[in-house]
Motif scaffolding. Structure first.
Motif, short mmCIF file in Angstrom:
data_model
loop_
_atom_site.label_atom_id
_atom_site.label_comp_id
_atom_site.label_asym_id
_atom_site.label_seq_id
_atom_site.Cartn_x
_atom_site.Cartn_y
_atom_site.Cartn_z
N ARG A 55 0.81 -1.22 0.00
CA ARG A 55 0.00 0.00 0.00
C ARG A 55 0.84 1.27 0.00
NH1 ARG A 55 -5.07 -1.29 4.16
NH2 ARG A 55 -5.94 -3.05 2.94
N ASP A 56 2.06 1.18 0.47
CA ASP A 56 2.93 2.36 0.49
C ASP A 56 3.82 2.43 -0.75
OD1 ASP A 56 4.38 0.14 1.18
OD2 ASP A 56 5.61 1.19 2.66
N TRP A 57 3.35 1.90 -1.87
CA TRP A 57 4.16 1.84 -3.09
C TRP A 57 4.61 3.21 -3.58
CZ3 TRP A 57 2.26 4.36 -7.38
CH2 TRP A 57 0.89 4.65 -7.41
N ARG A 58 3.84 4.24 -3.30
CA ARG A 58 4.21 5.58 -3.77
C ARG A 58 5.53 6.05 -3.17
NH1 ARG A 58 -0.09 8.01 -6.39
NH2 ARG A 58 -2.11 6.98 -6.06
N GLU A 59 5.87 5.55 -1.98
CA GLU A 59 7.12 5.94 -1.34
C GLU A 59 8.29 5.06 -1.79
OE1 GLU A 59 4.13 5.79 0.70
OE2 GLU A 59 4.14 7.91 0.08
N LYS A 60 8.01 4.03 -2.55
CA LYS A 60 9.05 3.07 -2.92
C LYS A 60 9.49 3.12 -4.38
CE LYS A 60 7.48 -0.28 0.55
NZ LYS A 60 6.91 -1.65 0.76
N ILE A 61 8.67 3.66 -5.26
CA ILE A 61 9.02 3.60 -6.67
C ILE A 61 10.08 4.63 -7.04
CG2 ILE A 61 6.74 2.72 -7.27
CD1 ILE A 61 6.06 5.45 -8.44
N VAL A 62 10.86 4.29 -8.06
CA VAL A 62 11.92 5.16 -8.55
C VAL A 62 11.87 5.19 -10.08
CG1 VAL A 62 13.47 4.83 -6.60
CG2 VAL A 62 13.56 3.25 -8.53
N VAL A 63 12.32 6.31 -10.65
CA VAL A 63 12.37 6.42 -12.11
C VAL A 63 13.65 7.14 -12.51
CG1 VAL A 63 9.86 6.50 -12.36
CG2 VAL A 63 11.14 8.64 -12.15
N PRO A 64 14.15 6.89 -13.73
CA PRO A 64 15.35 7.59 -14.20
C PRO A 64 15.01 9.01 -14.63
CG PRO A 64 14.54 6.12 -15.90
CD PRO A 64 13.71 5.85 -14.67
N ALA A 65 16.03 9.83 -14.80
CA ALA A 65 15.83 11.23 -15.18
C ALA A 65 15.14 11.37 -16.52
CB ALA A 65 17.18 11.95 -15.21
N ALA A 66 15.39 10.43 -17.44
CA ALA A 66 14.79 10.51 -18.77
C ALA A 66 13.27 10.41 -18.70
CB ALA A 66 15.35 9.42 -19.67
N THR A 67 12.77 9.68 -17.72
CA THR A 67 11.32 9.59 -17.56
C THR A 67 10.74 10.95 -17.22
OG1 THR A 67 11.50 7.30 -16.79
CG2 THR A 67 9.47 8.45 -16.28
N LYS A 68 11.48 11.70 -16.39
CA LYS A 68 11.05 13.04 -16.04
C LYS A 68 11.05 13.96 -17.27
CE LYS A 68 10.39 12.23 -11.70
NZ LYS A 68 9.02 12.30 -11.14
N ARG A 69 12.06 13.77 -18.12
CA ARG A 69 12.11 14.59 -19.35
C ARG A 69 10.94 14.25 -20.27
NH1 ARG A 69 17.68 13.38 -18.84
NH2 ARG A 69 17.58 11.80 -20.50
N TYR A 70 10.61 12.97 -20.32
CA TYR A 70 9.47 12.53 -21.12
C TYR A 70 8.20 13.22 -20.62
CZ TYR A 70 6.82 9.02 -23.85
OH TYR A 70 6.03 8.38 -24.76
N CYS A 71 8.01 13.19 -19.32
CA CYS A 71 6.83 13.81 -18.73
C CYS A 71 6.82 15.32 -18.95
CB CYS A 71 6.77 13.50 -17.24
SG CYS A 71 6.50 11.75 -16.86
N HIS A 72 7.99 15.93 -18.88
CA HIS A 72 8.09 17.37 -19.12
C HIS A 72 7.63 17.71 -20.53
CE1 HIS A 72 9.62 21.48 -19.09
NE2 HIS A 72 10.24 21.21 -20.24
N ARG A 73 8.01 16.89 -21.50
CA ARG A 73 7.60 17.14 -22.88
C ARG A 73 6.08 17.02 -23.02
NH1 ARG A 73 8.04 20.13 -27.22
NH2 ARG A 73 7.20 19.09 -29.07
N LEU A 74 5.49 16.04 -22.37
CA LEU A 74 4.04 15.88 -22.43
C LEU A 74 3.31 17.09 -21.84
CD1 LEU A 74 3.74 12.11 -21.41
CD2 LEU A 74 3.30 13.08 -23.67
N ARG A 75 3.82 17.59 -20.73
CA ARG A 75 3.20 18.78 -20.12
C ARG A 75 3.39 20.00 -21.02
NH1 ARG A 75 5.91 16.64 -15.47
NH2 ARG A 75 4.43 15.56 -14.09
N GLN A 76 4.55 20.09 -21.63
CA GLN A 76 4.84 21.23 -22.51
C GLN A 76 3.87 21.29 -23.68
OE1 GLN A 76 8.60 21.05 -24.63
NE2 GLN A 76 8.77 23.28 -24.66
#
Length: 276
Positions: A105-126
């Motif tokens: 249930r506390d999975w939100r505190e456990k998951i990790v992602v690489p920086a490229a995933t953040k860049r991908y998300c940034h492009r989608l928001r842009q």
């Protein structure tokens, strides 16, 4: 006979103008490049473990959270509305269910992602803010790819990880789509009906290629993450990018191959490994 040739030529020209067909054509080269990698073949041989799949789900959650937020926010946009099918296609809740199954249930505190995933998300928001119609390129390559290859990849993942039931594999299931073939035909028809200027059409095609490039960047970041394992500690926060993952050093190489194989498989499916 001459009239038949003219009619055939006209029909071919109309097909060539279909946005879905144009996307397939412009992404063919990059798709082929990914399809022939050793990593892709690694996954298709069924070499994926629970550890790799859990890591994959973390990044998929971030990407789909952003994509679906932007799709919802722009759901009334004339370019987005025709292909907005949240009931049939939304993946976020399914991924969250899988993450809770594997992490608790506390999975939100456990998951990790690489920086490229953040860049991908940034492009989608842009593009969601500046040019929402380009979301169509990302939605098409992701959703129809997942729908096309979901059952096959789901079976591979289940067998590879030794799962006795479908629990943890909700991502691959589309209960809202009773007939995938007919639904994909409807989706393509809606997508091809979107009115675009020549400039917008060219931009859309470029965005489809960019979507695949962003996935490849995720692969590269995951490689860096795994190669730097001995030097850094694991950071467990779903809202921050990380460069390392804490895994025994002797398992780094096979882990990387299998993680990459699964990621390449899903990204390749998105661009047309399975017939849309």
């Amino acid at each position: 006979m001459e009239q038949e040739k003219k009619s055939q030529t006209t029909a071919e020209q109309m097909i060539d103008r279909d946005l879905s067909e144009q996307i397939k054509k412009v992404t063919m080269e990059i798709h082929t490049r990914a399809e022939k990698t050793e990593l892709m073949m690694s996954f298709m041989r069924g070499q994926v473990t629970l550890a790799q799949y859990k890591l994959l789900l973390c990044s998929l959650y971030e990407v789909y959270q952003t994509l679906e937020e932007e799709m919802e926010r722009n759901s009334n946009h004339p370019g987005v509305a025709p292909i907005y099918f949240p009931t049939e296609l939304a993946r976020l809740d399914a991924i969250a269910k899988d993450l809770e199954y594997f992490y608790g249930r506390d999975w939100r505190e456990k998951i990790v992602v690489p920086a490229a995933t953040k860049r991908y998300c940034h492009r989608l928001r842009q593009i969601g803010k500046e040019n929402p119609v380009f979301l169509v390129a990302h939605a098409y390559t992701r959703y129809l790819g997942d729908l096309s290859g979901g059952q096959v990849l789901g079976r591979i993942a289940q067998k590879s990880m030794g799962l006795k039931s479908s629990e943890g594999l909700s991502f691959f299931a589309f209960p809202g789509v009773s007939n995938p073939t007919l639904f994909k035909q409807l989706y393509r028809s809606r997508m091809n009906s979107v009115e675009l200027t020549e400039e917008e059409r060219n931009g859309m095609l470029e965005e489809a290629v960019r979507a695949f490039e962003l996935n490849i960047q995720v692969f590269d970041d995951l490689q860096k993450m795994l190669l730097t394992i001995p030097k850094q500690k694991l950071q467990t926060c779903s809202t921050q990018s990380v460069d390392t993952l804490q895994i025994p050093i002797g398992k780094t190489a096979p882990l990387f191959r299998m993680v990459m194989g699964l990621f390449v498989a899903l990204a390749t499916v998105s661009i047309g490994l399975y017939a849309f």
